[in-house]
Scaffold this motif. Structure first.
Motif, mmCIF file in Angstrom:
data_model
loop_
_atom_site.group_PDB
_atom_site.id
_atom_site.type_symbol
_atom_site.label_atom_id
_atom_site.label_comp_id
_atom_site.label_asym_id
_atom_site.label_seq_id
_atom_site.Cartn_x
_atom_site.Cartn_y
_atom_site.Cartn_z
ATOM 1 N N HIS A 80 0.820 -1.214 0.000
ATOM 2 C CA HIS A 80 0.000 0.000 0.000
ATOM 3 C C HIS A 80 0.858 1.269 0.000
ATOM 4 C CE1 HIS A 80 -3.336 -2.615 0.543
ATOM 5 N NE2 HIS A 80 -3.189 -2.816 1.824
ATOM 6 N N GLU A 81 2.065 1.169 0.555
ATOM 7 C CA GLU A 81 2.947 2.333 0.621
ATOM 8 C C GLU A 81 3.455 2.748 -0.757
ATOM 9 O OE1 GLU A 81 5.996 1.771 3.701
ATOM 10 O OE2 GLU A 81 4.789 0.103 4.457
ATOM 11 N N LEU A 82 3.343 1.845 -1.742
ATOM 12 C CA LEU A 82 3.908 2.098 -3.069
ATOM 13 C C LEU A 82 2.850 2.350 -4.135
ATOM 14 C CD1 LEU A 82 6.483 -0.862 -3.204
ATOM 15 C CD2 LEU A 82 6.700 1.325 -2.017
ATOM 16 N N THR A 83 1.594 2.031 -3.856
ATOM 17 C CA THR A 83 0.601 1.954 -4.940
ATOM 18 C C THR A 83 -0.631 2.828 -4.698
ATOM 19 O OG1 THR A 83 -0.303 -0.051 -3.875
ATOM 20 C CG2 THR A 83 1.312 -0.360 -5.651
ATOM 21 N N ALA A 84 -0.459 3.977 -4.082
ATOM 22 C CA ALA A 84 -1.606 4.855 -3.830
ATOM 23 C C ALA A 84 -2.268 5.317 -5.132
ATOM 24 C CB ALA A 84 -1.168 6.067 -3.015
ATOM 25 N N ASP A 85 -1.513 5.367 -6.220
ATOM 26 C CA ASP A 85 -2.048 5.813 -7.503
ATOM 27 C C ASP A 85 -2.476 4.655 -8.409
ATOM 28 O OD1 ASP A 85 0.633 5.110 -7.578
ATOM 29 O OD2 ASP A 85 1.156 6.529 -9.153
ATOM 30 N N PHE A 86 -2.533 3.442 -7.866
ATOM 31 C CA PHE A 86 -3.014 2.270 -8.583
ATOM 32 C C PHE A 86 -4.410 1.912 -8.074
ATOM 33 C CE2 PHE A 86 1.362 2.116 -9.552
ATOM 34 C CZ PHE A 86 1.608 1.189 -10.546
ATOM 35 N N SER A 87 -5.169 1.215 -8.895
ATOM 36 C CA SER A 87 -6.474 0.716 -8.462
ATOM 37 C C SER A 87 -6.432 -0.808 -8.387
ATOM 38 C CB SER A 87 -7.575 1.166 -9.418
ATOM 39 O OG SER A 87 -7.321 0.691 -10.725
ATOM 40 N N ARG B 115 10.323 0.018 -7.424
ATOM 41 C CA ARG B 115 11.468 -0.121 -6.515
ATOM 42 C C ARG B 115 12.012 1.253 -6.121
ATOM 43 N NH1 ARG B 115 13.771 -4.540 -4.977
ATOM 44 N NH2 ARG B 115 15.749 -3.452 -4.638
ATOM 45 N N GLY B 116 11.798 2.235 -6.959
ATOM 46 C CA GLY B 116 12.226 3.587 -6.627
ATOM 47 C C GLY B 116 11.403 4.216 -5.526
ATOM 48 N N ARG B 117 10.265 3.620 -5.186
ATOM 49 C CA ARG B 117 9.418 4.132 -4.118
ATOM 50 C C ARG B 117 9.607 3.394 -2.798
ATOM 51 N NH1 ARG B 117 3.388 4.853 -6.905
ATOM 52 N NH2 ARG B 117 4.074 5.811 -8.878
ATOM 53 N N LEU B 118 10.466 2.371 -2.806
ATOM 54 C CA LEU B 118 10.614 1.565 -1.596
ATOM 55 C C LEU B 118 11.064 2.408 -0.412
ATOM 56 C CD1 LEU B 118 12.388 -1.653 -2.936
ATOM 57 C CD2 LEU B 118 10.026 -1.455 -2.141
#
Length: 203
Positions: free
Chosen positions: A16-23, A91-94
């Motif tokens: 969830h920490e990486l995919t706020a802009d995904f559905s 991986r750049g958002r980890l």
């Protein structure tokens, strides 16, 4: 078995920490009778040993062959549309504490590339001209008390064409791909000890 999206969104997964802009496109559960809380690595190993697309039924192999052929003809899978070019890898958002954890195994036959692999979850990503997608696998307690494998497919369509594409392939996912994955992965769990022994002998 299909689950409501809340089975994924309300669980405290690190993804969830990486995919706020995904559905959330799909959430699916796979039965793993007798599974305990520490057996996610065992399940992943069984899935790898059981084989991927090459061990699937002919309808699934045919479906993917047609998809890859169309992608080649129409340029959907051009490397310039992939992760690291059209879109940045997740991986750049980890967060800092996940940067040094094992990434997971990649190979040429697996189009989805590893983002991270933890004791209870793992994530892989793929991007092309239609979509940037994440396959998240998690290990959660089921209704009967055993732990079970859960798969969530998260997507960020590439414009109107990407949204049309996802809508067009939905029937194939539900009628062909997911049922076949269910049979393969649940069989892998049931035969995990035999598969591991056979793999060890070959090694």
């Amino acid at each position: 078995m299909r689950l409501p999206n809340t089975a994924h969104t309300e669980h405290p997964w690190r993804i969830h920490e990486l995919t706020a802009d995904f559905s959330v496109e799909d959430v699916w559960a796979f039965r793993t009778p007798g599974a305990g809380p520490d057996e996610f690595p065992t399940m992943l190993a069984a899935m790898r040993t059981a084989g991927g697309l090459a061990k699937q039924t002919w309808p699934v192999r045919l479906l993917f062959a047609v998809r890859w052929k169309l992608g080649a003809l129409l340029g959907w899978d051009n490397p310039r549309a992939g992760v690291g070019v059209r879109v940045a890898s997740l991986r750049g958002r980890l967060p800092r504490d996940l940067c040094d954890v094992p990434r997971g195994q990649d190979n040429d036959t697996m189009p989805l590339k590893a983002i991270y692999e933890l004791g209870m979850e793992s994530a892989r990503e793929l991007a092309n001209k239609t979509v940037h997608t994440v396959m998240h696998l998690g290990w959660a307690q089921g209704a009967n008390g055993d732990h079970e494998l859960r798969m969530a497919v998260l997507v960020k369509p590439n414009g109107w064409f990407g949204r049309l594409y996802m809508a067009a392939i939905a029937p194939f996912r539900y009628l062909i791909v997911y049922p076949a994955l269910t049979r393969q992965w649940e069989r892998a769990w049931r035969g995990r000890n035999d598969l591991a022994a056979q793999h060890g002998e070959r090694g």
